[in-house]
Design a protein around this motif. Structure first.
Motif, PDB file in Angstrom:
ATOM      1  N   GLU A   1     -39.442  -6.135   2.202  1.00 53.22           N
ATOM      2  CA  GLU A   1     -38.709  -5.537   1.237  1.00 53.22           C
ATOM      3  C   GLU A   1     -37.245  -6.156   1.158  1.00 53.22           C
ATOM      4  O   GLU A   1     -36.827  -6.458   2.122  1.00 53.22           O
ATOM      5  CB  GLU A   1     -38.484  -3.933   1.340  1.00 53.22           C
ATOM      6  N   PRO A   2     -36.709  -6.264   0.054  1.00 55.61           N
ATOM      7  CA  PRO A   2     -35.504  -6.613   0.055  1.00 55.61           C
ATOM      8  C   PRO A   2     -34.268  -5.914   0.673  1.00 55.61           C
ATOM      9  O   PRO A   2     -34.390  -4.566   0.686  1.00 55.61           O
ATOM     10  CB  PRO A   2     -34.667  -6.736  -1.408  1.00 55.61           C
ATOM     11  N   VAL A   3     -33.274  -6.342   1.349  1.00 64.25           N
ATOM     12  CA  VAL A   3     -32.045  -5.430   1.855  1.00 64.25           C
ATOM     13  C   VAL A   3     -31.526  -4.927   0.677  1.00 64.25           C
ATOM     14  O   VAL A   3     -31.167  -5.518  -0.395  1.00 64.25           O
ATOM     15  CB  VAL A   3     -31.433  -6.283   3.121  1.00 64.25           C
ATOM     16  N   ARG A   4     -30.729  -3.643   0.889  1.00 66.77           N
ATOM     17  CA  ARG A   4     -29.740  -3.179  -0.094  1.00 66.77           C
ATOM     18  C   ARG A   4     -28.392  -3.439   0.652  1.00 66.77           C
ATOM     19  O   ARG A   4     -28.048  -3.093   1.789  1.00 66.77           O
ATOM     20  CB  ARG A   4     -30.122  -1.856  -0.379  1.00 66.77           C
ATOM     21  N   ALA A   5     -27.463  -3.787  -0.156  1.00 70.66           N
ATOM     22  CA  ALA A   5     -26.216  -4.027   0.325  1.00 70.66           C
ATOM     23  C   ALA A   5     -25.041  -3.218  -0.727  1.00 70.66           C
ATOM     24  O   ALA A   5     -25.258  -3.660  -2.034  1.00 70.66           O
ATOM     25  CB  ALA A   5     -25.544  -5.399   0.633  1.00 70.66           C
ATOM     26  N   ARG A   6     -24.233  -2.406  -0.338  1.00 68.72           N
ATOM     27  CA  ARG A   6     -22.987  -1.998  -0.924  1.00 68.72           C
ATOM     28  C   ARG A   6     -21.698  -2.425  -0.514  1.00 68.72           C
ATOM     29  O   ARG A   6     -21.462  -2.222   0.713  1.00 68.72           O
ATOM     30  CB  ARG A   6     -22.800  -0.352  -1.179  1.00 68.72           C
ATOM     31  N   LEU A   7     -21.316  -3.533  -1.487  1.00 69.33           N
ATOM     32  CA  LEU A   7     -20.242  -4.324  -0.836  1.00 69.33           C
ATOM     33  C   LEU A   7     -18.950  -4.308  -1.737  1.00 69.33           C
ATOM     34  O   LEU A   7     -19.027  -3.932  -2.851  1.00 69.33           O
ATOM     35  CB  LEU A   7     -20.673  -5.833  -0.519  1.00 69.33           C
ATOM     36  N   ARG A   8     -17.810  -4.536  -1.088  1.00 72.54           N
ATOM     37  CA  ARG A   8     -16.662  -4.718  -1.742  1.00 72.54           C
ATOM     38  C   ARG A   8     -15.979  -6.105  -1.489  1.00 72.54           C
ATOM     39  O   ARG A   8     -15.945  -6.398  -0.122  1.00 72.54           O
ATOM     40  CB  ARG A   8     -15.509  -3.751  -1.422  1.00 72.54           C
ATOM     41  N   ALA A   9     -15.908  -6.879  -2.482  1.00 72.28           N
ATOM     42  CA  ALA A   9     -15.285  -8.267  -2.252  1.00 72.28           C
ATOM     43  C   ALA A   9     -13.978  -8.206  -2.629  1.00 72.28           C
ATOM     44  O   ALA A   9     -13.592  -7.864  -3.774  1.00 72.28           O
ATOM     45  CB  ALA A   9     -16.354  -9.234  -2.908  1.00 72.28           C
ATOM     46  N   GLU A  10     -12.957  -8.590  -1.737  1.00 72.12           N
ATOM     47  CA  GLU A  10     -11.447  -8.354  -1.882  1.00 72.12           C
ATOM     48  C   GLU A  10     -10.814  -9.767  -1.634  1.00 72.12           C
ATOM     49  O   GLU A  10     -10.859 -10.179  -0.620  1.00 72.12           O
ATOM     50  CB  GLU A  10     -10.858  -7.275  -1.161  1.00 72.12           C
ATOM     51  N   SER A  11      -9.976  -9.929  -2.699  1.00 70.85           N
ATOM     52  CA  SER A  11      -9.243 -11.402  -2.692  1.00 70.85           C
ATOM     53  C   SER A  11      -7.945 -11.144  -1.680  1.00 70.85           C
ATOM     54  O   SER A  11      -7.495 -10.058  -1.663  1.00 70.85           O
ATOM     55  CB  SER A  11      -8.784 -11.751  -3.945  1.00 70.85           C
ATOM     56  N   VAL A  12      -8.168 -12.047  -0.743  1.00 70.57           N
ATOM     57  CA  VAL A  12      -7.171 -12.138   0.366  1.00 70.57           C
ATOM     58  C   VAL A  12      -6.446 -13.243   0.386  1.00 70.57           C
ATOM     59  O   VAL A  12      -7.017 -14.354  -0.143  1.00 70.57           O
ATOM     60  CB  VAL A  12      -7.508 -11.602   1.892  1.00 70.57           C
ATOM     61  N   VAL A  13      -5.296 -13.832   1.112  1.00 72.97           N
ATOM     62  CA  VAL A  13      -4.554 -15.106   1.127  1.00 72.97           C
ATOM     63  C   VAL A  13      -5.511 -16.113   1.659  1.00 72.97           C
ATOM     64  O   VAL A  13      -5.572 -17.094   1.131  1.00 72.97           O
ATOM     65  CB  VAL A  13      -3.332 -15.081   1.964  1.00 72.97           C
ATOM     66  N   GLU A  14      -6.254 -15.603   2.542  1.00 75.99           N
ATOM     67  CA  GLU A  14      -7.116 -16.797   3.283  1.00 75.99           C
ATOM     68  C   GLU A  14      -8.576 -16.935   2.388  1.00 75.99           C
ATOM     69  O   GLU A  14      -9.308 -17.973   2.628  1.00 75.99           O
ATOM     70  CB  GLU A  14      -7.623 -16.311   4.543  1.00 75.99           C
ATOM     71  N   GLY A  15      -8.966 -16.085   1.590  1.00 76.40           N
ATOM     72  CA  GLY A  15     -10.114 -16.103   0.721  1.00 76.40           C
ATOM     73  C   GLY A  15     -10.651 -14.812   0.166  1.00 76.40           C
ATOM     74  O   GLY A  15      -9.695 -14.196  -0.409  1.00 76.40           O
ATOM     75  N   VAL A  16     -11.579 -14.566   0.579  1.00 75.52           N
ATOM     76  CA  VAL A  16     -12.523 -13.088   0.169  1.00 75.52           C
ATOM     77  C   VAL A  16     -12.801 -12.390   1.296  1.00 75.52           C
ATOM     78  O   VAL A  16     -13.774 -12.992   1.875  1.00 75.52           O
ATOM     79  CB  VAL A  16     -13.632 -13.418  -1.091  1.00 75.52           C
ATOM     80  N   LEU A  17     -12.405 -11.323   1.193  1.00 74.42           N
ATOM     81  CA  LEU A  17     -12.971 -10.271   2.621  1.00 74.42           C
ATOM     82  C   LEU A  17     -14.299  -9.579   1.974  1.00 74.42           C
ATOM     83  O   LEU A  17     -13.768  -8.849   1.088  1.00 74.42           O
ATOM     84  CB  LEU A  17     -11.916  -9.547   3.092  1.00 74.42           C
ATOM     85  N   VAL A  18     -15.263  -9.615   2.836  1.00 66.89           N
ATOM     86  CA  VAL A  18     -16.565  -8.856   2.002  1.00 66.89           C
ATOM     87  C   VAL A  18     -16.535  -7.615   3.175  1.00 66.89           C
ATOM     88  O   VAL A  18     -16.864  -7.905   4.540  1.00 66.89           O
ATOM     89  CB  VAL A  18     -17.719  -9.696   2.117  1.00 66.89           C
ATOM     90  N   THR A  19     -16.761  -6.328   2.663  1.00 69.68           N
ATOM     91  CA  THR A  19     -16.905  -5.282   3.443  1.00 69.68           C
ATOM     92  C   THR A  19     -17.915  -4.382   2.951  1.00 69.68           C
ATOM     93  O   THR A  19     -18.058  -4.365   1.832  1.00 69.68           O
ATOM     94  CB  THR A  19     -15.486  -4.456   3.844  1.00 69.68           C
ATOM     95  N   GLY A  20     -18.376  -3.520   3.564  1.00 69.68           N
ATOM     96  CA  GLY A  20     -19.477  -2.487   2.947  1.00 69.68           C
ATOM     97  C   GLY A  20     -20.762  -2.447   4.117  1.00 69.68           C
ATOM     98  O   GLY A  20     -20.580  -2.787   5.212  1.00 69.68           O
ATOM     99  N   LEU A  21     -21.743  -1.746   3.439  1.00 72.01           N
ATOM    100  CA  LEU A  21     -23.043  -1.248   4.197  1.00 72.01           C
ATOM    101  C   LEU A  21     -23.990  -1.932   3.889  1.00 72.01           C
ATOM    102  O   LEU A  21     -24.389  -2.049   2.588  1.00 72.01           O
ATOM    103  CB  LEU A  21     -22.993   0.117   3.980  1.00 72.01           C
ATOM    104  N   VAL A  22     -24.924  -2.718   4.767  1.00 72.39           N
ATOM    105  CA  VAL A  22     -26.170  -3.065   4.541  1.00 72.39           C
ATOM    106  C   VAL A  22     -27.267  -2.404   4.956  1.00 72.39           C
ATOM    107  O   VAL A  22     -27.184  -2.135   6.242  1.00 72.39           O
ATOM    108  CB  VAL A  22     -25.993  -4.645   5.054  1.00 72.39           C
ATOM    109  N   GLU A  23     -28.518  -2.153   4.243  1.00 75.13           N
ATOM    110  CA  GLU A  23     -29.372  -1.491   4.731  1.00 75.13           C
ATOM    111  C   GLU A  23     -30.693  -2.329   4.549  1.00 75.13           C
ATOM    112  O   GLU A  23     -30.998  -2.862   3.450  1.00 75.13           O
ATOM    113  CB  GLU A  23     -29.421  -0.019   3.963  1.00 75.13           C
ATOM    114  N   GLY A  24     -31.873  -1.919   5.520  1.00 78.63           N
ATOM    115  CA  GLY A  24     -33.134  -2.392   5.170  1.00 78.63           C
ATOM    116  C   GLY A  24     -34.174  -1.807   5.815  1.00 78.63           C
ATOM    117  O   GLY A  24     -33.874  -0.952   6.839  1.00 78.63           O
TER     118      GLY A  24
END
Length: 166
Positions: free
Chosen positions: A35-58
């Motif tokens: 089954e596919p994993v489910r992820a609720r993420l936030r992609a936030e722009s920061v000076v170095e690039g993009v910070l990805v945070t959140g919950l991954v479930e499977g």
């Protein structure tokens, strides 16, 4: 996925709901189901690039390390990973990278879920395992195998025990 709308604009973010198949994520005793994993993420722009945070479930399955019975379980892991922007300096060599304006979330999801799988899963804490001689599941009851092999190094103590019993 394209991050052109937030890349280079620190403080801007986008919430993401991701479903991704991750075939082959497994270790010796645990594996991610098809089954596919489910992820609720936030992609936030920061000076170095993009910070990805959140919950991954499977959904995962595992074999008990003691009795080898199969069980199902859910895997949930919090992620916080930096995807380095093109041309970012001072970022580790093995960091996730943004290619142009696109970032591939699958390697990060695969790594997070693979590390969340238990290395020595147990069906329960007091699992008795299998008999080393006959292979019977000792959780279902005793096997009846006789414990007649006495290690010769302990014979002197066995003789002492008999003397003390008399």
């Amino acid at each position: 996925m394209s991050v052109a709308d937030i890349l280079g604009r620190p403080g801007e973010y986008r919430d993401l709901d991701v479903r991704a198949g991750l075939p082959g994520v497994a270790n010796a005793l645990a594996r991610l189901r098809d089954e596919p994993v489910r992820a609720r993420l936030r992609a936030e722009s920061v000076v170095e690039g993009v910070l990805v945070t959140g919950l991954v479930e499977g959904a995962a399955a595992y074999d008990c390390a003691r009795c080898l019975t199969s069980h199902g379980t859910e895997v949930a892991v919090e992620v916080c990973e930096l995807f380095a922007a093109p041309g970012a300096v001072g970022i580790e060599e093995d960091a996730y990278r943004i290619a142009g304006t696109d970032m591939d979330l699958k390697p990060m999801l695969r790594d997070a879920v693979a590390l969340a799988l238990p290395l020595r899963p147990l069906c329960r804490d007091d699992c008795k395992g299998l008999c080393a001689r006959c292979g019977r599941d000792l959780n279902a009851g005793p096997c009846g195998c006789a414990d007649d092999d006495i290690d010769p190094r302990w014979e002197a103590l066995a003789a002492l025990r008999e003397q003390l019993a008399n």
